[in-house]
Write an enzyme that holds these catalytic residues in place. Sequence first.
Site, PDB file in Angstrom:
ATOM      1  NE  ARG A 115      -7.448   4.291   5.305  1.00 46.63           N
ATOM      2  CZ  ARG A 115      -6.906   5.379   5.843  1.00 46.63           C
ATOM      3  NH1 ARG A 115      -7.329   5.813   7.020  1.00 46.63           N
ATOM      4  NH2 ARG A 115      -5.949   6.026   5.232  1.00 46.63           N
ATOM      5  NE  ARG A 144      -0.378  10.124  10.152  1.00 51.73           N
ATOM      6  CZ  ARG A 144      -0.668   9.055   9.421  1.00 51.73           C
ATOM      7  NH1 ARG A 144      -1.815   8.450   9.593  1.00 51.73           N
ATOM      8  NH2 ARG A 144       0.170   8.616   8.496  1.00 51.73           N
ATOM      9  N   PRO A 145       0.475  16.545  11.439  1.00 55.10           N
ATOM     10  CG  PRO A 145       2.094  17.790  12.557  1.00 55.10           C
ATOM     11  CD  PRO A 145       1.321  16.513  12.644  1.00 55.10           C
ATOM     12  CB  ILE A 146       0.857  18.896   6.162  1.00 56.11           C
ATOM     13  CG1 ILE A 146      -0.075  20.115   6.210  1.00 56.11           C
ATOM     14  CG2 ILE A 146       0.051  17.599   6.076  1.00 56.11           C
ATOM     15  CD1 ILE A 146      -0.832  20.345   4.909  1.00 56.11           C
ATOM     16  CG  ASP A 147       4.728  21.050  10.846  1.00 56.67           C
ATOM     17  OD1 ASP A 147       4.436  19.875  10.502  1.00 56.67           O
ATOM     18  OD2 ASP A 147       5.465  21.291  11.795  1.00 56.67           O
ATOM     19  CG  LEU A 148       9.361  18.872   7.595  1.00 56.47           C
ATOM     20  CD1 LEU A 148      10.189  20.116   7.933  1.00 56.47           C
ATOM     21  CD2 LEU A 148       9.909  17.650   8.322  1.00 56.47           C
ATOM     22  CG  ASP A 175       2.877   1.425   9.636  1.00 56.60           C
ATOM     23  OD1 ASP A 175       3.104   1.639   8.430  1.00 56.60           O
ATOM     24  OD2 ASP A 175       2.605   2.339  10.435  1.00 56.60           O
ATOM     25  CB  CYS A 200      -5.817   9.289  11.744  1.00 57.90           C
ATOM     26  SG  CYS A 200      -4.171   8.670  11.982  1.00 57.90           S
ATOM     27  NE  ARG A 247      -2.651  12.321   7.918  1.00 56.14           N
ATOM     28  CZ  ARG A 247      -1.414  12.588   7.487  1.00 56.14           C
ATOM     29  NH1 ARG A 247      -0.729  11.644   6.885  1.00 56.14           N
ATOM     30  NH2 ARG A 247      -0.908  13.788   7.622  1.00 56.14           N
ATOM     31  CE  LYS A 301      -1.800   1.632   3.979  1.00 54.87           C
ATOM     32  NZ  LYS A 301      -1.519   3.041   4.269  1.00 54.87           N
ATOM     33  CG  ASN A 302       2.186   2.659   3.544  1.00 48.93           C
ATOM     34  OD1 ASN A 302       1.029   2.957   3.227  1.00 48.93           O
ATOM     35  ND2 ASN A 302       2.556   2.429   4.783  1.00 48.93           N
TER      36      ASN A 302
HETATM   37  C1  EPZ Z   1       3.896   7.101   6.484  1.00 41.00           C
HETATM   38  O1  EPZ Z   1       3.078   8.078   7.101  1.00 41.00           O
HETATM   39  C2  EPZ Z   1       3.027   5.856   6.338  1.00 41.00           C
HETATM   40  N1  EPZ Z   1       1.876   6.157   5.500  1.00 41.00           N
HETATM   41  C3  EPZ Z   1       2.549   5.395   7.721  1.00 41.00           C
HETATM   42  O2  EPZ Z   1       1.814   4.185   7.545  1.00 41.00           O
HETATM   43  C4  EPZ Z   1       3.786   5.097   8.577  1.00 41.00           C
HETATM   44  O3  EPZ Z   1       3.373   4.725   9.877  1.00 41.00           O
HETATM   45  C5  EPZ Z   1       4.660   6.371   8.662  1.00 41.00           C
HETATM   46  O4  EPZ Z   1       5.028   6.788   7.324  1.00 41.00           O
HETATM   47  C6  EPZ Z   1       5.928   6.158   9.456  1.00 41.00           C
HETATM   48  O5  EPZ Z   1       6.657   5.143   8.945  1.00 41.00           O
HETATM   49  C7  EPZ Z   1       2.000   6.063   4.144  1.00 41.00           C
HETATM   50  O6  EPZ Z   1       3.057   5.793   3.623  1.00 41.00           O
HETATM   51  C8  EPZ Z   1       0.750   6.320   3.350  1.00 41.00           C
HETATM   52  P1  EPZ Z   1       5.812  10.490   8.691  1.00 41.00           P
HETATM   53  P2  EPZ Z   1       3.571   9.634   7.146  1.00 41.00           P
HETATM   54  O7  EPZ Z   1       5.725  11.770   7.956  1.00 41.00           O
HETATM   55  O8  EPZ Z   1       4.330   9.952   5.934  1.00 41.00           O
HETATM   56  C9  EPZ Z   1       5.449  13.911  12.005  1.00 41.00           C
HETATM   57  C10 EPZ Z   1      -0.077   2.806   7.690  1.00 41.00           C
HETATM   58  O9  EPZ Z   1      -0.594   2.205   8.638  1.00 41.00           O
HETATM   59  N2  EPZ Z   1       5.288  14.940  10.963  1.00 41.00           N
HETATM   60  O10 EPZ Z   1       7.024   9.627   8.516  1.00 41.00           O
HETATM   61  O11 EPZ Z   1       2.384  10.473   7.475  1.00 41.00           O
HETATM   62  C11 EPZ Z   1       4.280  12.943  12.084  1.00 41.00           C
HETATM   63  O12 EPZ Z   1       3.213  13.502  12.813  1.00 41.00           O
HETATM   64  C12 EPZ Z   1       0.403   4.227   7.864  1.00 41.00           C
HETATM   65  O13 EPZ Z   1       0.110   2.287   6.558  1.00 41.00           O
HETATM   66  C13 EPZ Z   1       5.214  16.284  11.338  1.00 41.00           C
HETATM   67  O14 EPZ Z   1       5.265  16.615  12.511  1.00 41.00           O
HETATM   68  O15 EPZ Z   1       4.524   9.592   8.417  1.00 41.00           O
HETATM   69  C14 EPZ Z   1       4.904  11.743  12.767  1.00 41.00           C
HETATM   70  O16 EPZ Z   1       4.877  11.940  14.170  1.00 41.00           O
HETATM   71  C15 EPZ Z   1       0.129   4.752   9.265  1.00 41.00           C
HETATM   72  N3  EPZ Z   1       5.071  17.236  10.370  1.00 41.00           N
HETATM   73  C16 EPZ Z   1       6.347  11.758  12.257  1.00 41.00           C
HETATM   74  O17 EPZ Z   1       6.554  13.063  11.688  1.00 41.00           O
HETATM   75  C17 EPZ Z   1       5.004  16.919   9.036  1.00 41.00           C
HETATM   76  O18 EPZ Z   1       4.887  17.844   8.187  1.00 41.00           O
HETATM   77  C18 EPZ Z   1       6.646  10.736  11.174  1.00 41.00           C
HETATM   78  O19 EPZ Z   1       5.593  10.812  10.241  1.00 41.00           O
HETATM   79  C19 EPZ Z   1       5.077  15.547   8.673  1.00 41.00           C
HETATM   80  C20 EPZ Z   1       5.225  14.579   9.653  1.00 41.00           C
END
Ligand code: EPZ
Length: 416
Positions: A397, A121-125, A305, A116, A92, A22-23
Amino acid sequence: MDAIRIYGGKCLEGQTRIQGSKNASLPILAATLLINGTCEIENCPDISDVYHMQRLLESLGCRVDRDGPVVRVDTACLSKCDMPSDSVCVMRSSIMLLGALLARTGSVTMEYPGGCVIGARPIDLHLRSLRRMGVVIEERENGFSAAVLRLKGAVHRLPFVSVGVTENLLLAAVLAEGVTVIEPAAREPEIQALCEFLSRAGAKIKGVGTDRLVICGVESLKPVRYRVPADRIVAGTYLCACMCTGGRVFLREAPVGHMESVLSHAVMMGAAISYEPDGILVTGREHESRCHKLTTRCYPGFPTDLQSPFMVVMALSGQPGCIQETVFENRFRIVSELYKMGADIRIRGNTAYICGGTRLHGAIVQAAELRGGAALVAASLAAEGTSIVANRHFIDRGYEDIVTALRELGADVELA
Ligand code: EPZ
């Protein structure tokens, strides 16, 4: 009903094929927006998140069709750059369309994708990094508009590793003017698959598989056919289900090379793994597990995960254990549901302390997100008596037809 009924206590026996990732599929489908023509994505899992991504691409004017495991995307008629809010809210990971759409059309309007239960899960970065590539972003109360004439390469020294930000920046960088550096970049296998797809289409990416990616922008990319790798998280989930029931299951096409941390923890917790040319044979409870501590990390560390499914394995093992969650701030939601089944788990901060040797009993439990829902299914397979796992849509999902797959492994399970 949107539920699964399970009569537990049966060992899983047999073999199951592990679906495409999926990812890996989601960012690769987003990447097709960078290519004017038709791409064919093989081994694309038939799951609702992929379905929603297909609908999102169609809402932008692309032609999308599925022929069994192959999804074809023709972006020649791409006409819009405003993402429909209902699709963005449902999934998302639509945020990963941002970089590709900006590279293709120079303009995007979308609502903030929701958080969720596992975290805000902010998108600030994402937004801060794209601004560094020349994107003008106007934020409003519940969404934003982004615009750029042509993305400019930039050096990104990120404050922490983010899978989604790495993906978005890759998609923004491959057609940008100049060179982009992403450091630290996420090293997940799904990032490596995205880099392979982009390189095959003509992108110039160095450092694939490392935490430093260097991308030299090119003028255009060409259509490709690409096969998505098997899903390491789905493979790990069935591994846990086999350990929970004490069964013996062959995981055909399991991506062993992406599962080193998962497999080593499984063996420490009592499983036996034998490696075959086209998968792994798992014997669930070959030996007594040792007292176990598990910490989630970004790849190649233990994946967040699979934290919830392994929590169930720990609860059923003979020894106490503890799990530290370092990636998301609220990923212990299933503890209250496992408590209804007889588990004894205490949480302090970002660590869960699990009393082993539990005999779980059937209960009505609620899935609240994808991987926690799959973990509740694993717990129900081991529990004595009947369980109902409600909110099956969360599980759909990410898992292809989990009821049929488990029934073929001998489980007494049905849609409810
Ligand atoms: C991806 O989510 C995966 N989703 C998640 O899988 C997985 O758990 C996660 O990576 C970590 O490995 C998909 O690939 C679709 P991150 P992502 O950005 O990209 C914080 C599943 O079950 N952050 O690596 O959203 C964030 O809140 C899902 O298949 C910010 O603060 O994860 C988290 O605490 C669940 N600001 C950390 O970074 C930002 O702008 C890591 O998140 C972006 C992220």
